[in-house]
Design an enzyme around this catalytic site. Structure first.
Site, PDB file in Angstrom:
ATOM      1  N   ASP A 180       0.951  -1.082   0.139  1.00 18.31           N
ATOM      2  CA  ASP A 180      -0.019  -0.055   0.106  1.00 18.31           C
ATOM      3  C   ASP A 180       0.983   1.146   0.133  1.00 18.31           C
ATOM      4  O   ASP A 180       1.816   1.393   0.849  1.00 18.31           O
ATOM      5  CB  ASP A 180      -0.899   0.051   1.048  1.00 18.31           C
ATOM      6  CG  ASP A 180      -1.909   0.970   1.015  1.00 18.31           C
ATOM      7  OD1 ASP A 180      -2.309   1.507   0.089  1.00 18.31           O
ATOM      8  OD2 ASP A 180      -2.462   1.416   2.221  1.00 18.31           O
TER       9      ASP A 180
ATOM     10  N   TYR B 211       1.163   5.528  -0.277  1.00 22.68           N
ATOM     11  CA  TYR B 211       0.690   6.926   0.203  1.00 22.68           C
ATOM     12  C   TYR B 211       0.807   8.059  -0.858  1.00 22.68           C
ATOM     13  O   TYR B 211       1.704   9.183  -0.589  1.00 22.68           O
ATOM     14  CB  TYR B 211       1.526   6.927   1.494  1.00 22.68           C
ATOM     15  CG  TYR B 211       1.176   7.878   2.340  1.00 22.68           C
ATOM     16  CD1 TYR B 211       0.182   8.093   3.115  1.00 22.68           C
ATOM     17  CD2 TYR B 211       2.383   8.827   3.035  1.00 22.68           C
ATOM     18  CE1 TYR B 211      -0.246   8.656   3.954  1.00 22.68           C
ATOM     19  CE2 TYR B 211       1.925   9.662   4.038  1.00 22.68           C
ATOM     20  CZ  TYR B 211       0.750   9.630   4.674  1.00 22.68           C
ATOM     21  OH  TYR B 211       0.554  10.379   5.784  1.00 22.68           O
TER      22      TYR B 211
ATOM     23  N   HIS C 152      -3.603  14.033   0.835  1.00 24.14           N
ATOM     24  CA  HIS C 152      -3.922  13.055   2.219  1.00 24.14           C
ATOM     25  C   HIS C 152      -2.717  13.053   3.110  1.00 24.14           C
ATOM     26  O   HIS C 152      -2.877  13.185   4.133  1.00 24.14           O
ATOM     27  CB  HIS C 152      -4.182  11.577   1.511  1.00 24.14           C
ATOM     28  CG  HIS C 152      -4.091  10.458   2.640  1.00 24.14           C
ATOM     29  ND1 HIS C 152      -5.100  10.507   3.338  1.00 24.14           N
ATOM     30  CD2 HIS C 152      -3.353   9.483   3.047  1.00 24.14           C
ATOM     31  CE1 HIS C 152      -4.826   9.394   4.371  1.00 24.14           C
ATOM     32  NE2 HIS C 152      -3.948   8.825   4.280  1.00 24.14           N
TER      33      HIS C 152
ATOM     34  N   GLU D  74     -10.251   4.039   3.963  1.00 24.87           N
ATOM     35  CA  GLU D  74      -9.423   4.891   3.065  1.00 24.87           C
ATOM     36  C   GLU D  74      -9.683   4.535   1.713  1.00 24.87           C
ATOM     37  O   GLU D  74      -9.473   3.242   1.221  1.00 24.87           O
ATOM     38  CB  GLU D  74      -8.009   4.378   3.035  1.00 24.87           C
ATOM     39  CG  GLU D  74      -7.567   4.926   4.723  1.00 24.87           C
ATOM     40  CD  GLU D  74      -6.013   4.959   4.833  1.00 24.87           C
ATOM     41  OE1 GLU D  74      -5.444   4.248   4.149  1.00 24.87           O
ATOM     42  OE2 GLU D  74      -5.599   5.761   5.594  1.00 24.87           O
TER      43      GLU D  74
ATOM     44  N   GLU E 209      -9.459   3.801  -2.225  1.00 26.29           N
ATOM     45  CA  GLU E 209      -8.052   3.925  -2.906  1.00 26.29           C
ATOM     46  C   GLU E 209      -8.236   3.197  -4.214  1.00 26.29           C
ATOM     47  O   GLU E 209      -9.368   2.560  -4.581  1.00 26.29           O
ATOM     48  CB  GLU E 209      -7.060   2.862  -2.162  1.00 26.29           C
ATOM     49  CG  GLU E 209      -6.722   3.447  -0.690  1.00 26.29           C
ATOM     50  CD  GLU E 209      -5.355   3.065  -0.047  1.00 26.29           C
ATOM     51  OE1 GLU E 209      -4.725   2.282  -0.594  1.00 26.29           O
ATOM     52  OE2 GLU E 209      -5.262   3.098   1.292  1.00 26.29           O
TER      53      GLU E 209
ATOM     54  N   ASP F 163      -8.985   0.458   2.258  1.00 30.68           N
ATOM     55  CA  ASP F 163      -8.167  -0.042   3.204  1.00 30.68           C
ATOM     56  C   ASP F 163      -8.542   0.471   4.611  1.00 30.68           C
ATOM     57  O   ASP F 163      -8.168   1.748   5.212  1.00 30.68           O
ATOM     58  CB  ASP F 163      -6.677   0.846   3.077  1.00 30.68           C
ATOM     59  CG  ASP F 163      -5.614   0.552   3.887  1.00 30.68           C
ATOM     60  OD1 ASP F 163      -5.690  -0.486   4.673  1.00 30.68           O
ATOM     61  OD2 ASP F 163      -4.931   1.561   4.135  1.00 30.68           O
TER      62      ASP F 163
ATOM     63  N   ARG G 244      -7.670   3.844  13.688  1.00 27.63           N
ATOM     64  CA  ARG G 244      -6.419   5.081  13.672  1.00 27.63           C
ATOM     65  C   ARG G 244      -6.077   5.124  15.101  1.00 27.63           C
ATOM     66  O   ARG G 244      -4.835   5.486  15.444  1.00 27.63           O
ATOM     67  CB  ARG G 244      -7.446   6.355  13.388  1.00 27.63           C
ATOM     68  CG  ARG G 244      -8.204   6.464  12.117  1.00 27.63           C
ATOM     69  CD  ARG G 244      -6.997   6.371  11.116  1.00 27.63           C
ATOM     70  NE  ARG G 244      -7.550   6.592   9.710  1.00 27.63           N
ATOM     71  CZ  ARG G 244      -7.033   6.390   8.524  1.00 27.63           C
ATOM     72  NH1 ARG G 244      -5.930   5.712   8.651  1.00 27.63           N
ATOM     73  NH2 ARG G 244      -7.422   6.556   7.578  1.00 27.63           N
TER      74      ARG G 244
ATOM     75  N   GLN H 118      -3.479   2.164  14.855  1.00 24.15           N
ATOM     76  CA  GLN H 118      -2.401   2.960  14.316  1.00 24.15           C
ATOM     77  C   GLN H 118      -1.291   3.980  14.630  1.00 24.15           C
ATOM     78  O   GLN H 118      -0.282   3.986  14.518  1.00 24.15           O
ATOM     79  CB  GLN H 118      -3.153   3.634  12.858  1.00 24.15           C
ATOM     80  CG  GLN H 118      -2.197   3.913  11.750  1.00 24.15           C
ATOM     81  CD  GLN H 118      -2.837   4.686  10.792  1.00 24.15           C
ATOM     82  OE1 GLN H 118      -3.949   4.721  10.517  1.00 24.15           O
ATOM     83  NE2 GLN H 118      -2.171   5.207   9.812  1.00 24.15           N
TER      84      GLN H 118
ATOM     85  N   TYR I   6       2.544   2.855  15.133  1.00 27.52           N
ATOM     86  CA  TYR I   6       3.213   3.000  13.606  1.00 27.52           C
ATOM     87  C   TYR I   6       4.744   3.698  13.843  1.00 27.52           C
ATOM     88  O   TYR I   6       5.380   3.517  12.826  1.00 27.52           O
ATOM     89  CB  TYR I   6       2.406   4.069  12.662  1.00 27.52           C
ATOM     90  CG  TYR I   6       2.732   5.486  12.788  1.00 27.52           C
ATOM     91  CD1 TYR I   6       3.309   6.120  11.956  1.00 27.52           C
ATOM     92  CD2 TYR I   6       2.276   6.173  13.969  1.00 27.52           C
ATOM     93  CE1 TYR I   6       3.669   7.386  11.908  1.00 27.52           C
ATOM     94  CE2 TYR I   6       2.330   7.467  14.057  1.00 27.52           C
ATOM     95  CZ  TYR I   6       3.229   8.105  13.223  1.00 27.52           C
ATOM     96  OH  TYR I   6       3.385   9.590  13.235  1.00 27.52           O
TER      97      TYR I   6
ATOM     98  N   LYS J 118      -3.846  -1.754   9.978  1.00 29.78           N
ATOM     99  CA  LYS J 118      -4.485  -2.205   8.630  1.00 29.78           C
ATOM    100  C   LYS J 118      -4.722  -3.553   8.433  1.00 29.78           C
ATOM    101  O   LYS J 118      -5.386  -3.610   7.356  1.00 29.78           O
ATOM    102  CB  LYS J 118      -3.336  -1.594   7.952  1.00 29.78           C
ATOM    103  CG  LYS J 118      -2.800  -0.138   8.437  1.00 29.78           C
ATOM    104  CD  LYS J 118      -3.825   0.855   7.384  1.00 29.78           C
ATOM    105  CE  LYS J 118      -3.649   2.497   7.441  1.00 29.78           C
ATOM    106  NZ  LYS J 118      -4.376   3.294   6.533  1.00 29.78           N
TER     107      LYS J 118
ATOM    108  N   THR K 235      -8.800  -5.686   3.981  1.00 27.84           N
ATOM    109  CA  THR K 235      -8.898  -4.745   2.888  1.00 27.84           C
ATOM    110  C   THR K 235      -9.680  -5.387   1.861  1.00 27.84           C
ATOM    111  O   THR K 235      -9.621  -6.348   1.373  1.00 27.84           O
ATOM    112  CB  THR K 235      -7.360  -4.653   2.263  1.00 27.84           C
ATOM    113  OG1 THR K 235      -6.261  -4.577   3.398  1.00 27.84           O
ATOM    114  CG2 THR K 235      -6.895  -3.943   1.439  1.00 27.84           C
TER     115      THR K 235
ATOM    116  N   GLU L 150      -9.638  12.630   7.803  1.00 30.84           N
ATOM    117  CA  GLU L 150      -9.519  13.976   7.051  1.00 30.84           C
ATOM    118  C   GLU L 150     -10.909  14.803   7.256  1.00 30.84           C
ATOM    119  O   GLU L 150     -11.041  15.779   7.431  1.00 30.84           O
ATOM    120  CB  GLU L 150      -9.015  13.761   5.845  1.00 30.84           C
ATOM    121  CG  GLU L 150      -7.670  13.159   5.579  1.00 30.84           C
ATOM    122  CD  GLU L 150      -7.531  12.938   4.070  1.00 30.84           C
ATOM    123  OE1 GLU L 150      -6.855  13.801   3.402  1.00 30.84           O
ATOM    124  OE2 GLU L 150      -7.538  11.574   3.846  1.00 30.84           O
TER     125      GLU L 150
HETATM  126 CA    CA Z   1      -3.931   3.126   2.794  1.00 28.86          CA
END
Ligand code: CA
Length: 410
Positions: free
Chosen positions: A122, A124, A129, A195, A197, A229, A233, A236, A240, A249, A253, A356
Site C-alpha cells: 500500500d 501513500y 492526504h 481509505e 483507494e 483500506d 486509527r 495505528q 506506527y 491495517k 482490505t 480527514e
Molecule cells: Ca492506505
C-alpha cells in the site's frame, strides 16, 4: 435486436464492450468458481464461451481457470489476444447463438475474490492526504516528511486478509493509548476508518535482481480495482512509530469484484500534478507518457455520499510506484497487488478518509437520518464507487467496493 436480447447493451452503458472487466463468479446451479466478464447487466461465463465458439487452446485454457492468476501470469501479449477474442464474441453476429445463453444475469451470480493475492503493498501517493494526516498525527511538525517528494512511500500489507466486496468487516481489537494516558489499553478500536483507494493488479513475473522501469509498467499492470483500506486509527497512532502501519491495517482490505483492464482506461490517462521537486532518473516522468488516471470516485456512508475523491489529483503514478517497488531488485509475482494510498483531492469534500473529513474526529459529519459520525459505528455500511472517461464520451464503470462493520468479537 430485441431490447431483451443479452446483446442489447446501450452504447453508454458503463459496462459496455469498451470495458469488459474480469471477475470470478458462481451460480446456485453451478457452485464451482469460474471466470466471468461483465457485459451490461450480465456476466459472460468466459470459459464456457471459449469452448462454445471453439477458441484457440491458449485463450480457452486461460479463461477456463477458477481464478485470474493463470491469465495474470500469461503477460501482456496474451491479455491483448484474450480481450480481442472476448470483444469478438460479444459483438460478432455469428457468435450470438453460442454466446447468448452464457450471459448470466448479475442478479443470479455470487462474486468471489477474483485472484489469489500474492504480495500486497500500500502506497501513500496523495499529497493532499499526506498533508492532512501529517497535520493530525504530527501536529506542529512539517506535515510532509523530508522523503515524501523524492519517493512514493509505501508499506507491505497482509495479502491473506484482502477480501472481496460485500465481505463483513469485524471491528478489530488492539492496543491503543487514549490522549492524556500514560499506558495503553486493549479493546475494540474506537476510531475505525476507511481509505478510498485504487488497487493495481500485477501480472507477468520478474526474477529477483531485475527492475521494472517506468516504461515497463504497462507490461505488468493488468488492471485496476477499487480498494478500501480499513484502518483502526487508534491502533495505528500508537503502533506506527518507527516501522509504519501494522495491525491497524491488516485485519481487512476490501476490493471490488471487477478488475478493469488497463486497456479500458486509455481515455482516462492524464498528466499527474506538476512536480516541484527534482526526481532521481528512475522516477523522473517529465518526458514520459502521462500515467495519471482521471478516475472519479465516490465515498458513501450508509447510502449518503460524503466525499468525491479525484484520482487525477494523485501525485505519484502507478508507473512510479511500480518502478520504486522493484528498484531494489524485488521480484514480481502474478497476483501482486499494490494500492495507491488514500485518494484525497484539495477540497474538503474530496478527501478519501473519515479522519480527514472530520478533522481527526473533531468535526463529525452529519448524515440525513440526523445522526453524526466521527468514525464508523457497528452496522455502518461503506461503499466506494468509481468511473473513468471512455471512448466517445461514455464512462468506464469500476463498479463498487462495499463492506459493513460488524461488532468486535470477544
Ligand atoms: Ca492506505
Amino acid at each position: 435486436m430485441s431490447t431483451d436480447s443479452p446483446f442489447a447493451v446501450p452504447y453508454d452503458d458503463p459496462f459496455g464492450v469498451h470495458n469488459l472487466p474480469y471477475g470470478v463468479f458462481r451460480t446456485a446451479g453451478r457452485p464451482q468458481p469460474r471466470i466471468g466478464v461483465r457485459f451490461g447487466g450480465r456476466v459472460l461465463d468466459a470459459g464456457a464461451a471459449a469452448r462454445a465458439v471453439g477458441a484457440p487452446a491458449e485463450v480457452s485454457g486461460l479463461l477456463s481457470a477458477p481464478l485470474l492468476n493463470p491469465l495474470l501470469a500469461a503477460g501482456r501479449p496474451a491479455w491483448t489476444r484474450v480481450r480481442a477474442a472476448l470483444t469478438e464474441w460479444l459483438t460478432g453476429e455469428q457468435h450470438r447463438a453460442a454466446v447468448g445463453p452464457l450471459l448470466v444475469p448479475l442478479a443470479d451470480v455470487a462474486l468471489d475474490l477474483p485472484f489469489e493475492v500474492a504480495d500486497y503493498v500500500d502506497f501513500y501517493a496523495s499529497e493532499h492526504h499526506a498533508v492532512n494526516v501529517g497535520r493530525i498525527f504530527r501536529a506542529g511538525a512539517d506535515p510532509l516528511t523530508p522523503n515524501w517528494k523524492h519517493l512514493p512511500i509505501g508499506y507491505h500489507g497482509r495479502a491473506g486478509t484482502v477480501v472481496v466486496s460485500g465481505s463483513p468487516v469485524v471491528r478489530p481489537c488492539g492496543q491503543r493509548r487514549a490522549g492524556g494516558e500514560d499506558a495503553p489499553s486493549y479493546g475494540p478500536s474506537l476510531r475505525l476508518d476507511v481509505e478510498a483507494e485504487l488497487g493495481f493488479v500485477v501480472g507477468g513475473a520478474t526474477g529477483r535482481g531485475s527492475r521494472v522501469a517506468m516504461d515497463g509498467a504497462d507490461e505488468h499492470v493488468f488492471g485496476v480495482c477499487l480498494l478500501n483500506d480499513w484502518s483502526a486509527r487508534d491502533v495505528q497512532a500508537w503502533e506506527y512509530v518507527p516501522l509504519g502501519p501494522f495491525l491497524g491495517k491488516s485485519f481487512a482490505t476490501s476490493v471490488s469484484p471487477w478488475v478493469v483492464p488497463l486497456d479500458a482506461l486509455a481515455h482516462a490517462r492524464t498528466a499527474p500534478p506538476p512536480r516541484d521537486t527534482p526526481l532521481l532518473p528512475y522516477l523522473d516522468d517529465a518526458a514520459a507518457p502521462p500515467r495519471g488516471l482521471d478516475i472519479a470516485m465516490e465515498l458513501r456512508l450508509n447510502g449518503h455520499t460524503v466525499s468525491r475523491p479525484p484520482f487525477a489529483a494523485m501525485y505519484w503514478t502507478y508507473a512510479q510506484m511500480l518502478a520504486h517497488m522493484t528498484v531494489n531488485g524485488a521480484s514480481l509475482r502474478p497476483g501482486d497487488l499494490f494500492a495507491s494510498g488514500t485518494v484525497s483531492g484539495p477540497e474538503p469534500d474530496s478527501v478519501g478518509a473519515l479522519i480527514e473529513l472530520t478533522h481527526g474526529g473533531q468535526r463529525p459529519v452529519a448524515l440525513p437520518d440526523g445522526s453524526t459520525r466521527a468514525f464508523l459505528e457497528d452496522g455502518d455500511e461503506v461503499v466506494i464507487t468509481g468511473s473513468a472517461p471512455g471512448p466517445g464520451g461514455v464512462r468506464v464503470g469500476l463498479g463498487e467496493v462495499a463492506g459493513r462493520v460488524e461488532p468486535a468479537r470477544d
